[in-house]
Design a protein around this motif. Sequence first.
Motif, PDB file in Angstrom:
ATOM      1  N   ASP A   1      -9.866  21.874  71.661  1.00 12.78           N
ATOM      2  CA  ASP A   1      -9.938  21.049  70.462  1.00 12.78           C
ATOM      3  C   ASP A   1      -9.540  19.629  70.825  1.00 12.78           C
ATOM      4  N   PHE A   2     -10.433  18.674  70.589  1.00 11.76           N
ATOM      5  CA  PHE A   2     -10.148  17.280  70.920  1.00 11.76           C
ATOM      6  C   PHE A   2      -8.930  16.752  70.170  1.00 11.76           C
ATOM      7  N   ALA A   3      -8.655  17.325  69.010  1.00  7.60           N
ATOM      8  CA  ALA A   3      -7.497  16.878  68.250  1.00  7.60           C
ATOM      9  C   ALA A   3      -6.193  17.237  68.954  1.00  7.60           C
ATOM     10  N   GLU A   4      -6.273  18.184  69.898  1.00  2.00           N
ATOM     11  CA  GLU A   4      -5.115  18.606  70.673  1.00  2.00           C
ATOM     12  C   GLU A   4      -5.474  18.547  72.154  1.00  2.00           C
ATOM     13  N   PRO A   5      -5.377  17.361  72.774  1.00  2.75           N
ATOM     14  CA  PRO A   5      -5.804  17.199  74.163  1.00  2.75           C
ATOM     15  C   PRO A   5      -5.164  18.193  75.131  1.00  2.75           C
ATOM     16  N   ALA A   6      -3.953  18.669  74.833  1.00  5.80           N
ATOM     17  CA  ALA A   6      -3.317  19.650  75.711  1.00  5.80           C
ATOM     18  C   ALA A   6      -4.134  20.935  75.799  1.00  5.80           C
ATOM     19  N   SER A   7      -4.914  21.237  74.735  1.00  2.00           N
ATOM     20  CA  SER A   7      -5.717  22.453  74.728  1.00  2.00           C
ATOM     21  C   SER A   7      -6.893  22.361  75.696  1.00  2.00           C
TER      22      SER A   7
ATOM     23  N   LEU B   1     -18.960  13.519  77.939  1.00  2.00           N
ATOM     24  CA  LEU B   1     -18.043  13.251  76.837  1.00  2.00           C
ATOM     25  C   LEU B   1     -18.707  12.373  75.784  1.00  2.00           C
ATOM     26  N   VAL B   2     -18.574  12.765  74.530  1.00  2.00           N
ATOM     27  CA  VAL B   2     -19.004  11.931  73.404  1.00  2.00           C
ATOM     28  C   VAL B   2     -17.778  11.209  72.873  1.00  2.00           C
ATOM     29  N   SER B   3     -17.871   9.907  72.696  1.00  2.14           N
ATOM     30  CA  SER B   3     -16.709   9.116  72.304  1.00  2.14           C
ATOM     31  C   SER B   3     -16.287   9.391  70.868  1.00  2.14           C
ATOM     32  N   ARG B   4     -15.000   9.104  70.600  1.00  5.83           N
ATOM     33  CA  ARG B   4     -14.441   9.058  69.244  1.00  5.83           C
ATOM     34  C   ARG B   4     -14.430  10.410  68.530  1.00  5.83           C
ATOM     35  N   LEU B   5     -14.328  11.496  69.301  1.00  7.20           N
ATOM     36  CA  LEU B   5     -14.176  12.811  68.691  1.00  7.20           C
ATOM     37  C   LEU B   5     -12.719  13.237  68.637  1.00  7.20           C
ATOM     38  N   GLY B   6     -11.860  12.439  69.234  1.00 11.09           N
ATOM     39  CA  GLY B   6     -10.440  12.732  69.283  1.00 11.09           C
ATOM     40  C   GLY B   6      -9.716  11.538  69.869  1.00 11.09           C
ATOM     41  N   PRO B   7      -8.469  11.710  70.272  1.00 13.47           N
ATOM     42  CA  PRO B   7      -7.726  10.607  70.904  1.00 13.47           C
ATOM     43  C   PRO B   7      -8.240  10.379  72.324  1.00 13.47           C
ATOM     44  N   ASP B   8      -9.195   9.465  72.450  1.00 14.26           N
ATOM     45  CA  ASP B   8      -9.913   9.308  73.715  1.00 14.26           C
ATOM     46  C   ASP B   8      -8.998   8.960  74.880  1.00 14.26           C
TER      47      ASP B   8
ATOM     48  N   HIS C   1     -24.084  -4.922  67.510  1.00 16.80           N
ATOM     49  CA  HIS C   1     -23.224  -5.190  66.354  1.00 16.80           C
ATOM     50  C   HIS C   1     -21.753  -5.075  66.742  1.00 16.80           C
ATOM     51  N   PRO C   2     -21.314  -5.849  67.726  1.00 18.60           N
ATOM     52  CA  PRO C   2     -19.943  -5.684  68.228  1.00 18.60           C
ATOM     53  C   PRO C   2     -18.865  -5.984  67.194  1.00 18.60           C
ATOM     54  N   HIS C   3     -19.235  -6.687  66.094  1.00 22.28           N
ATOM     55  CA  HIS C   3     -18.252  -7.041  65.075  1.00 22.28           C
ATOM     56  C   HIS C   3     -17.913  -5.882  64.147  1.00 22.28           C
ATOM     57  N   LEU C   4     -18.698  -4.818  64.168  1.00 15.24           N
ATOM     58  CA  LEU C   4     -18.436  -3.688  63.291  1.00 15.24           C
ATOM     59  C   LEU C   4     -17.326  -2.809  63.855  1.00 15.24           C
ATOM     60  N   GLY C   5     -16.534  -2.216  62.952  1.00 13.78           N
ATOM     61  CA  GLY C   5     -15.404  -1.412  63.376  1.00 13.78           C
ATOM     62  C   GLY C   5     -15.751  -0.281  64.324  1.00 13.78           C
ATOM     63  N   PRO C   6     -16.721   0.580  64.001  1.00 12.27           N
ATOM     64  CA  PRO C   6     -17.065   1.668  64.912  1.00 12.27           C
ATOM     65  C   PRO C   6     -17.547   1.182  66.277  1.00 12.27           C
ATOM     66  N   ALA C   7     -18.264   0.054  66.301  1.00  9.83           N
ATOM     67  CA  ALA C   7     -18.722  -0.494  67.580  1.00  9.83           C
ATOM     68  C   ALA C   7     -17.539  -0.958  68.420  1.00  9.83           C
ATOM     69  N   ALA C   8     -16.574  -1.612  67.771  1.00  8.59           N
ATOM     70  CA  ALA C   8     -15.377  -2.047  68.489  1.00  8.59           C
ATOM     71  C   ALA C   8     -14.607  -0.855  69.042  1.00  8.59           C
ATOM     72  N   GLU C   9     -14.569   0.229  68.286  1.00 11.44           N
ATOM     73  CA  GLU C   9     -13.886   1.430  68.758  1.00 11.44           C
ATOM     74  C   GLU C   9     -14.607   2.018  69.963  1.00 11.44           C
ATOM     75  N   ASN C  10     -15.934   2.047  69.918  1.00  6.83           N
ATOM     76  CA  ASN C  10     -16.696   2.546  71.063  1.00  6.83           C
ATOM     77  C   ASN C  10     -16.470   1.685  72.296  1.00  6.83           C
ATOM     78  N   LEU C  11     -16.442   0.375  72.105  1.00  4.21           N
ATOM     79  CA  LEU C  11     -16.213  -0.524  73.238  1.00  4.21           C
ATOM     80  C   LEU C  11     -14.836  -0.274  73.849  1.00  4.21           C
ATOM     81  N   ALA C  12     -13.856  -0.015  72.993  1.00  7.04           N
ATOM     82  CA  ALA C  12     -12.509   0.262  73.500  1.00  7.04           C
ATOM     83  C   ALA C  12     -12.499   1.525  74.349  1.00  7.04           C
ATOM     84  N   VAL C  13     -13.257   2.552  73.938  1.00  7.93           N
ATOM     85  CA  VAL C  13     -13.326   3.777  74.726  1.00  7.93           C
ATOM     86  C   VAL C  13     -14.009   3.512  76.064  1.00  7.93           C
TER      87      VAL C  13
END
Length: 277
Positions: free
Chosen positions: A49-55, A68-75, A101-113
Motif C-alpha cells: 500500500d503506497f499509503a504505508e511505504p513500509a509495506s 512507478l506512477v507518481s502521486r499515489l502516495g508519499p513519493d 502547465h507548470p503553474h498548476l498545482g498537480p503539475a508542480a507536484e509531478n515536477l517535484a516527484v
Amino acid sequence: MILVTGATGNIGSALLKELHAHGAGPLRGLTRDASRAVFPDGVEAVEGDFAEPASLKPALEGVRSLFLVSRLGPDADVLEAARHAGVEHVVLVSSITVQTHPHLGPAAENLAVEQLLKESGMAWTILRPTQFASNALMWAASIREHGTVRAPFADTALPTVHPADIASVARVALTEPGHQGRTYALTGPEPVTARQQTEAIAEALGRDVPFAEISRPEARALMAAVFGEEAADAVLDVTGGDVNDELLTVRDTVSQITGSPARPFRQWASENAAAFR
C-alpha cells in the motif's frame, strides 16, 4: 526482477502483459489485494500500500527495475524505500502538464516527484503522457443510465494517448538500453475532441450517443464533487480553459521508441465498449 506498481491499473496491467509477452523477467506486480489480481502466468503478485511505504519492503526485495506512477502516495518515502532496497532504475509516469502547465498545482507536484527521482541516485526514465483515452470512462455511467454524454469544450482537440502506448514505452525503457536519463512526452497519433470521442464510443456500441455541451461552471460542479475543487480546476484548465500549442502538439515518441504507431482513440473505444453498455 522488475516490479510493476499499480499492476491492476490501466497502464500497469498492460505493461505486465507486454513484459511477459516479450519474455522479460522475473516479474512482480504490486497490488493491494493479491487474491483478486489476475496476472499472466509466472508473474508474482505481491501486496503493498503506497499509503504505508513500509509495506512495500517485501515487494522491493531483489528488484532491479521499478515502474512507478507518481502521486499515489508519499513519493519521497517510496523512492527512499526503493533506493534502500537496491533498485537501480525507475521508470516514472509523470504528466505532460509539467511542461505545458507548470503553474498548476498537480503539475508542480509531478515536477517535484521528478526532481526527487533525479536526486535519488537511481537511474531514471520519465514519461510525460498527455490526456489518457481512459479518461472517457468518466462518461460511462451517464451513457449507461441516460444514453448521453455531457461535457464542456466539445470541440477542443487534444492528442489523447492510449494507456497501452504508455505501457509499451515503459516496457522498452525497462528492458532495453539507451533510455536512462531520458524524458519522453507521449501523445496519441492525432487530436480528438470530446465530441469525436463520443462518436467513437457510439460506433463501438453500435448505437447513437448524443453529445450535450455544458458550461465550465456546470462541469466544475460535477467534477469537484468527485475529485475536489483544485483537481477540477486543473483538469478544466488543461482541457479547454488554458489550451496552448505545446499541449496540442502531436508527438511521434511512441512510434520512435516502440517501432509501432500510436493507437487511435477509436481503438481504445472498441476495446472498452463493454464499460459503456
